[in-house]
Design an enzyme around this catalytic site. Structure first.
Site, mmCIF file in Angstrom:
data_model
loop_
_atom_site.group_PDB
_atom_site.id
_atom_site.type_symbol
_atom_site.label_atom_id
_atom_site.label_comp_id
_atom_site.label_asym_id
_atom_site.label_seq_id
_atom_site.Cartn_x
_atom_site.Cartn_y
_atom_site.Cartn_z
ATOM 1 N N SER A 92 -23.367 -27.630 -19.826
ATOM 2 C CA SER A 92 -24.393 -28.163 -20.730
ATOM 3 C C SER A 92 -25.327 -27.023 -21.094
ATOM 4 O O SER A 92 -25.366 -25.992 -20.393
ATOM 5 C CB SER A 92 -25.181 -29.250 -19.992
ATOM 6 O OG SER A 92 -26.353 -29.591 -20.685
ATOM 7 N N TYR A 100 -29.308 -32.747 -12.408
ATOM 8 C CA TYR A 100 -28.393 -32.393 -13.504
ATOM 9 C C TYR A 100 -28.443 -30.894 -13.801
ATOM 10 O O TYR A 100 -27.402 -30.231 -13.919
ATOM 11 C CB TYR A 100 -28.801 -33.198 -14.747
ATOM 12 C CG TYR A 100 -27.833 -33.152 -15.900
ATOM 13 C CD1 TYR A 100 -26.732 -33.999 -15.945
ATOM 14 C CD2 TYR A 100 -28.023 -32.270 -16.968
ATOM 15 C CE1 TYR A 100 -25.847 -33.970 -17.020
ATOM 16 C CE2 TYR A 100 -27.151 -32.243 -18.042
ATOM 17 C CZ TYR A 100 -26.067 -33.096 -18.069
ATOM 18 O OH TYR A 100 -25.194 -33.073 -19.131
HETATM 19 P P1 NAD Z 1 -20.025 -40.555 -21.053
HETATM 20 O O1 NAD Z 1 -20.958 -41.386 -20.223
HETATM 21 O O2 NAD Z 1 -19.684 -41.035 -22.423
HETATM 22 O O3 NAD Z 1 -18.669 -40.282 -20.259
HETATM 23 C C1 NAD Z 1 -18.667 -39.934 -18.905
HETATM 24 C C2 NAD Z 1 -17.306 -40.194 -18.297
HETATM 25 O O4 NAD Z 1 -17.389 -39.931 -16.888
HETATM 26 C C3 NAD Z 1 -16.832 -41.647 -18.443
HETATM 27 O O5 NAD Z 1 -15.459 -41.706 -18.748
HETATM 28 C C4 NAD Z 1 -17.075 -42.240 -17.062
HETATM 29 O O6 NAD Z 1 -16.201 -43.293 -16.722
HETATM 30 C C5 NAD Z 1 -16.811 -41.024 -16.187
HETATM 31 N N1 NAD Z 1 -17.432 -41.203 -14.870
HETATM 32 C C6 NAD Z 1 -18.698 -41.602 -14.593
HETATM 33 N N2 NAD Z 1 -18.864 -41.729 -13.263
HETATM 34 C C7 NAD Z 1 -17.679 -41.402 -12.683
HETATM 35 C C8 NAD Z 1 -17.204 -41.355 -11.343
HETATM 36 N N3 NAD Z 1 -17.979 -41.660 -10.297
HETATM 37 N N4 NAD Z 1 -15.931 -40.981 -11.121
HETATM 38 C C9 NAD Z 1 -15.126 -40.684 -12.158
HETATM 39 N N5 NAD Z 1 -15.507 -40.704 -13.449
HETATM 40 C C10 NAD Z 1 -16.770 -41.071 -13.706
HETATM 41 O O7 NAD Z 1 -20.701 -39.112 -21.104
HETATM 42 P P2 NAD Z 1 -20.533 -37.852 -22.102
HETATM 43 O O8 NAD Z 1 -21.819 -37.689 -22.807
HETATM 44 O O9 NAD Z 1 -19.284 -37.914 -22.866
HETATM 45 O O10 NAD Z 1 -20.483 -36.681 -21.022
HETATM 46 C C11 NAD Z 1 -19.320 -35.957 -20.696
HETATM 47 C C12 NAD Z 1 -19.723 -34.630 -20.083
HETATM 48 O O11 NAD Z 1 -20.448 -33.864 -21.045
HETATM 49 C C13 NAD Z 1 -20.645 -34.768 -18.855
HETATM 50 O O12 NAD Z 1 -20.280 -33.821 -17.875
HETATM 51 C C14 NAD Z 1 -22.004 -34.443 -19.426
HETATM 52 O O13 NAD Z 1 -22.893 -33.942 -18.454
HETATM 53 C C15 NAD Z 1 -21.633 -33.391 -20.463
HETATM 54 N N6 NAD Z 1 -22.655 -33.200 -21.500
HETATM 55 C C16 NAD Z 1 -23.020 -34.238 -22.303
HETATM 56 C C17 NAD Z 1 -23.991 -34.016 -23.262
HETATM 57 C C18 NAD Z 1 -24.457 -35.110 -24.173
HETATM 58 O O14 NAD Z 1 -25.447 -34.895 -24.886
HETATM 59 N N7 NAD Z 1 -23.793 -36.254 -24.235
HETATM 60 C C19 NAD Z 1 -24.565 -32.751 -23.426
HETATM 61 C C20 NAD Z 1 -24.157 -31.728 -22.587
HETATM 62 C C21 NAD Z 1 -23.194 -31.957 -21.630
#
Ligand code: NAD
Length: 256
Positions: free
Chosen positions: A138, A151
């Protein structure tokens, strides 16, 4: 021969967008996530693109489940070319009220699961003389924001891990890189909006414009398609010398 990608958290948000793009580019996909319609999502994408898919709902908070997921991928497809450590969660709170169990859960999923999955996939990638590990870190792997102790700690840790695996993978054509997105409009971000509104004592609209996108020069959410394009590029055979580094898609946040 189709290459095989294991993408954690690929039944929602960024992971789903990446999985869809990889399927369109003829990768067989191990889908994974806790969403109850995960199998349905995987099956639909597989059929649409005529690629093989499987699905797991392993809870990646536990090292043995992470290892089982990697084994299941290898046993199903006979190889693992790309591992995308994407599953992640968020919790927002001032440190003095930050519950220990929330801190530990974020470290377990957002950081430790990347270690266990990479370690388990390593022997297969080494034997294939090909591996591409991509950690979805991130902008918070490079910069801090208040109320996100767990985080920011986990995402910085993943950047360090990426550098080490880049070095250790070099003799085996295993690369490891991190992708660092700014804000992407996914369920993870949607969930943060009310929490942040409470922490900052402001309206949800103000959280989006004044808090989330405040530090991005480009005042729009990062498109999932851009992250999927980046992941696909890093997975290519020709990307063998791109390793141990991070790719920042943050709308100019870290330029400041
Ligand atoms: P999201 O909530 O849409 O998806 C997260 C996924 O992780 C889901 O499929 C969920 O089922 C899975 N998950 C959650 N808890 C779990 C567990 N205990 N065991 C196994 N799987 C589990 O989130 P997203 O925004 O798509 O995030 C994906 C990645 O991108 C994350 O690592 C997040 O930190 C990173 N990220 C997101 C953003 C943003 O703005 N959305 C920005 C930077 C980084």
């Amino acid at each position: 021969m189709n290459r095989v990608a294991l993408i954690t958290g690929s039944t929602s948000g960024i992971g789903l967008g990446i999985a869809r793009h990889f399927a369109e580019n003829q990768y067989n996909i191990m889908f994974h996530g806790l969403e109850t319609n995960g199998l349905e999502i995987a099956t639909q994408i597989g059929a649409k693109n005529n690629v093989e898919v499987a699905f797991s709902n392993a809870n990646l908070m536990h090292s043995n489940q992470v290892e089982k997921l990697v084994e299941q991928t290898y046993n199903t497809f006979g190889r693992i070319d790309v591992l995308i450590n994407n599953a992640g969660i968020q919790y927002v709170s001032p440190i003095d009220k930050f519950p220990n169990e929330k801190y530990e859960a974020i470290i377990a999923l957002n950081m430790n699961a990347s270690f266990y999955a990479s370690k388990a996939a390593w022997k297969y990638m080494k034997a294939q003389s090909f591996g591409r590990i991509i950690n979805i870190s991130s902008v918070h792997g490079l910069r801090a924001s208040e109320y996100k102790t767990a985080y920011v700690t986990a995402k910085h840790g993943v950047i360090g891990m990426t550098k080490v695996l880049g070095l250790e993978g070099a003799p085996y054509n295993i690369t490891c890189n991190a992708i660092c997105p700014g804000y992407v409009r996914t369920p993870l971000v949607e969930k943060q909006i009310p929490d942040q509104a409470k922490s900052h004592n402001m309206s949800e609209e103000d959280v989006i414009t004044k808090v989330m996108l405040k530090k991005q020069a480009v005042k729009s959410f990062v498109p999932i398609e851009a992250l999927a394009d980046m992941a696909l590029l890093l997975s290519k055979e020709s990307s063998s010398t791109i390793t141990g580094t991070e790719f920042v898609l943050d709308g100019g946040w870290t330029a400041q």
